[in-house]
Design a protein around this motif. Structure first.
Motif, mmCIF file in Angstrom:
data_model
loop_
_atom_site.group_PDB
_atom_site.id
_atom_site.type_symbol
_atom_site.label_atom_id
_atom_site.label_comp_id
_atom_site.label_asym_id
_atom_site.label_seq_id
_atom_site.Cartn_x
_atom_site.Cartn_y
_atom_site.Cartn_z
ATOM 1 N N TYR A 1 0.701 -1.149 0.364
ATOM 2 C CA TYR A 1 -0.134 0.181 0.189
ATOM 3 C C TYR A 1 0.595 1.139 -0.526
ATOM 4 C CZ TYR A 1 -4.500 -2.826 1.480
ATOM 5 O OH TYR A 1 -4.950 -3.870 1.269
ATOM 6 N N ILE B 1 3.230 0.353 3.055
ATOM 7 C CA ILE B 1 2.950 -0.702 4.091
ATOM 8 C C ILE B 1 3.071 -2.066 2.771
ATOM 9 C CG2 ILE B 1 1.347 -1.680 5.479
ATOM 10 C CD1 ILE B 1 0.121 0.725 6.578
ATOM 11 N N ALA C 1 2.256 -5.025 2.834
ATOM 12 C CA ALA C 1 0.526 -5.750 3.457
ATOM 13 C C ALA C 1 1.651 -7.384 3.266
ATOM 14 C CB ALA C 1 -0.249 -5.586 2.832
ATOM 15 N N PRO D 1 -1.989 -14.350 11.628
ATOM 16 C CA PRO D 1 -1.875 -13.525 12.546
ATOM 17 C C PRO D 1 -2.813 -11.801 12.339
ATOM 18 C CG PRO D 1 0.084 -14.492 12.321
ATOM 19 C CD PRO D 1 -0.381 -14.684 11.142
ATOM 20 N N SER D 2 -3.647 -11.527 13.321
ATOM 21 C CA SER D 2 -4.456 -10.234 12.731
ATOM 22 C C SER D 2 -3.741 -9.577 12.103
ATOM 23 C CB SER D 2 -5.376 -9.306 14.343
ATOM 24 O OG SER D 2 -6.040 -8.636 13.754
ATOM 25 N N GLY D 3 -3.941 -9.085 10.640
ATOM 26 C CA GLY D 3 -3.075 -8.171 10.143
ATOM 27 C C GLY D 3 -2.421 -8.517 8.726
ATOM 28 N N ALA D 4 -2.250 -10.030 9.281
ATOM 29 C CA ALA D 4 -1.508 -10.739 8.453
ATOM 30 C C ALA D 4 -1.409 -10.376 6.975
ATOM 31 C CB ALA D 4 -1.653 -12.130 8.586
ATOM 32 N N GLY D 5 -2.573 -9.735 6.266
ATOM 33 C CA GLY D 5 -3.201 -9.594 4.669
ATOM 34 C C GLY D 5 -4.340 -10.606 4.330
ATOM 35 N N LYS D 6 -5.085 -11.017 5.323
ATOM 36 C CA LYS D 6 -6.018 -12.097 4.394
ATOM 37 C C LYS D 6 -6.766 -10.991 3.876
ATOM 38 C CE LYS D 6 -6.521 -13.654 9.405
ATOM 39 N NZ LYS D 6 -5.638 -12.940 9.994
ATOM 40 N N THR D 7 -6.916 -9.904 4.484
ATOM 41 C CA THR D 7 -8.805 -8.830 3.934
ATOM 42 C C THR D 7 -7.570 -8.935 1.769
ATOM 43 O OG1 THR D 7 -10.113 -8.994 5.617
ATOM 44 C CG2 THR D 7 -10.142 -7.674 3.254
ATOM 45 N N THR D 8 -6.457 -7.956 2.348
ATOM 46 C CA THR D 8 -5.889 -8.022 1.116
ATOM 47 C C THR D 8 -5.664 -9.107 0.338
ATOM 48 O OG1 THR D 8 -4.364 -6.761 2.905
ATOM 49 C CG2 THR D 8 -3.584 -7.008 0.801
ATOM 50 N N GLU E 1 -14.462 -13.605 6.676
ATOM 51 C CA GLU E 1 -14.651 -13.808 8.725
ATOM 52 C C GLU E 1 -16.637 -14.061 8.147
ATOM 53 O OE1 GLU E 1 -12.335 -11.792 10.996
ATOM 54 O OE2 GLU E 1 -10.854 -11.984 9.172
ATOM 55 N N HIS F 1 -10.534 -16.032 11.173
ATOM 56 C CA HIS F 1 -9.480 -16.098 12.604
ATOM 57 C C HIS F 1 -10.332 -17.178 13.549
ATOM 58 C CE1 HIS F 1 -9.074 -12.105 12.189
ATOM 59 N NE2 HIS F 1 -8.161 -11.702 13.216
ATOM 60 N N ARG G 1 2.715 -10.132 9.576
ATOM 61 C CA ARG G 1 3.273 -9.076 7.958
ATOM 62 C C ARG G 1 4.824 -8.660 7.753
ATOM 63 N NH1 ARG G 1 3.547 -3.538 7.527
ATOM 64 N NH2 ARG G 1 2.320 -3.495 9.102
HETATM 65 N N1 ATP Z 1 -5.707 0.103 1.963
HETATM 66 C C1 ATP Z 1 -5.089 0.007 3.275
HETATM 67 N N2 ATP Z 1 -4.073 1.185 3.371
HETATM 68 C C2 ATP Z 1 -2.819 0.848 3.502
HETATM 69 N N3 ATP Z 1 -2.753 -0.759 5.019
HETATM 70 C C3 ATP Z 1 -3.363 -0.774 4.239
HETATM 71 C C4 ATP Z 1 -5.178 -0.733 3.418
HETATM 72 N N4 ATP Z 1 -6.012 -2.139 3.845
HETATM 73 C C5 ATP Z 1 -5.063 -3.087 4.848
HETATM 74 N N5 ATP Z 1 -3.983 -2.011 5.575
HETATM 75 C C6 ATP Z 1 -2.683 -2.896 5.981
HETATM 76 O O1 ATP Z 1 -2.638 -3.974 5.065
HETATM 77 C C7 ATP Z 1 -2.096 -4.436 6.754
HETATM 78 C C8 ATP Z 1 -3.084 -6.391 6.050
HETATM 79 O O2 ATP Z 1 -4.037 -5.968 5.934
HETATM 80 P P1 ATP Z 1 -5.457 -6.869 6.109
HETATM 81 O O3 ATP Z 1 -7.003 -6.137 6.235
HETATM 82 O O4 ATP Z 1 -5.886 -7.893 4.744
HETATM 83 O O5 ATP Z 1 -5.045 -7.666 7.414
HETATM 84 P P2 ATP Z 1 -6.071 -8.844 8.120
HETATM 85 O O6 ATP Z 1 -4.987 -10.326 7.715
HETATM 86 O O7 ATP Z 1 -7.952 -9.157 7.071
HETATM 87 O O8 ATP Z 1 -6.454 -8.716 9.347
HETATM 88 P P3 ATP Z 1 -7.304 -8.719 10.953
HETATM 89 O O9 ATP Z 1 -7.400 -10.708 10.297
HETATM 90 O O10 ATP Z 1 -6.746 -7.929 11.510
HETATM 91 O O11 ATP Z 1 -8.897 -9.178 10.053
HETATM 92 C C9 ATP Z 1 -2.649 -3.929 7.843
HETATM 93 O O12 ATP Z 1 -1.243 -3.667 8.254
HETATM 94 C C10 ATP Z 1 -3.076 -3.347 7.168
HETATM 95 O O13 ATP Z 1 -3.363 -1.861 8.244
#
Ligand code: ATP
Length: 277
Positions: A20, A30, A32, A51-58, A172, A205, A223
């Motif tokens: 990002y 970032i 991700a 883990p939370s923030g690992a980038g699953k949604t990304t 999720e 999760h 991440r």
């Molecule tokens: N639009 C964005 N712009 C900048 N950084 C982003 C954006 N979306 C996500 N991030 C960052 O990218 C990283 C991965 O985010 P993501 O939401 O993909 O993780 P996740 O594994 O789905 O998290 P969770 O388990 O907490 O839902 C995080 O550090 C988040 O802050």
């Protein structure tokens, strides 16, 4: 569909990287996802944990064609993903925001079919079949706000099912419902997956949920993210909430994945850590 039939790759993720960009000159970009590679055969039910923030949604957004990757290759049935693929449906966690409150359940379920130009009679037919599959035949004329959270999520699943996707992405989807409803919805996903033979990529999760649902669990690292582990869930195909969850093999798999997630928390970008770390 049984695991042994699942041989044709439907989804390919190769060397996926997502950075990002920094929102301001002072801020940092970032990273991700650093480097993700895996493929999913036709008809497989795969869970993704990390883990939370690992980038699953990304990751799911990149696969859904909603977010351009920084580098790497994403292919659905051999074709590069450059926008939302027509053969894919996505169910998000926030069912409240994914349904239109001013439309009836039936209109919500039929909307993607309407956009795809499916004739009215077939739309009705597919909608009533999908509502029946999720146990909501009586709710067609209701509005989302008249339904419980669990029922709204069923409507979102029915909408995806009615669309008859080749691949179903779920991010999720049960995080916001109570434990009993969650168990029912897990069984619903397995039932639909078996009946339709659809490929399912399910982000959660919940380690227990991933083992209960999946034929395979992909564990992501911290991440910047890489694949930390790829676990085959060799439990019998017939699963039920009581028997499966008390199966010694279930307990063993859960323990293994729990350990991997703990390890993942300290393992960013593929840095090797000892198993005991
Ligand atoms: N639009 C964005 N712009 C900048 N950084 C982003 C954006 N979306 C996500 N991030 C960052 O990218 C990283 C991965 O985010 P993501 O939401 O993909 O993780 P996740 O594994 O789905 O998290 P969770 O388990 O907490 O839902 C995080 O550090 C988040 O802050």
């Amino acid at each position: 569909m049984s695991p042994e039939n699942a041989t044709t790759p439907v989804l390919l993720v190769e060397g996926l990287r997502k950075i990002y960009p920094a929102p301001t000159p002072q801020a940092e970009a970032i990273e991700a996802i650093r480097d993700l590679t895996f493929s999913i055969p036709q008809g497989q039910l795969v869970c993704i944990v990390g883990p939370s923030g690992a980038g699953k949604t990304t990751l799911l957004k990149c696969i859904a064609g909603l977010l351009p990757p920084t580098a790497g290759r994403l292919e659905l049935e051999g074709k590069a993903i450059t926008g939302p693929p027509k053969t894919m449906a996505v169910v998000f966690q926030e069912y409240g925001r994914s349904l239109y409150p001013w439309m009836s359940v039936q209109a919500n379920v039929e909307l993607p079919l309407k956009s795809a130009g499916v004739p009215k009679a077939e739309r009705h037919q597919r909608c009533s079949e999908a509502l029946e599959a999720v146990g909501l035949s009586d709710a067609a004329d209701k509005y989302p706000w008249q339904l419980s959270g669990g029922m709204q999520q069923r409507v979102a699943i029915a909408r995806a099912v009615a669309y008859r996707p080749q691949i179903l992405l779920m991010d999720e989807p049960f995080a916001a419902v109570d434990a009993q409803t969650r168990a029912d919805l897990e069984d619903l996903v397995r039932k639909i997956w078996k009946e339709l033979g659809v490929t399912v990529l399910f982000v959660t999760h919940d380690i227990d949920e991933s083992v209960y649902l999946g034929q395979r669990v992909i564990v992501l690292s911290n991440r910047p993210t890489v694949v930390q582990d790829d676990v085959t869930i060799d439990l019998p195909d017939e699963r039920d909430q009581l028997t499966t969850r008390s199966d010694p093999r279930f307990v063993e798999l859960r323990r293994h994945i729990y350990g991997e997630i703990q390890r993942a928390k300290t393992n960013a970008g593929g840095a090797q850590q000892p198993a005991s770390a």
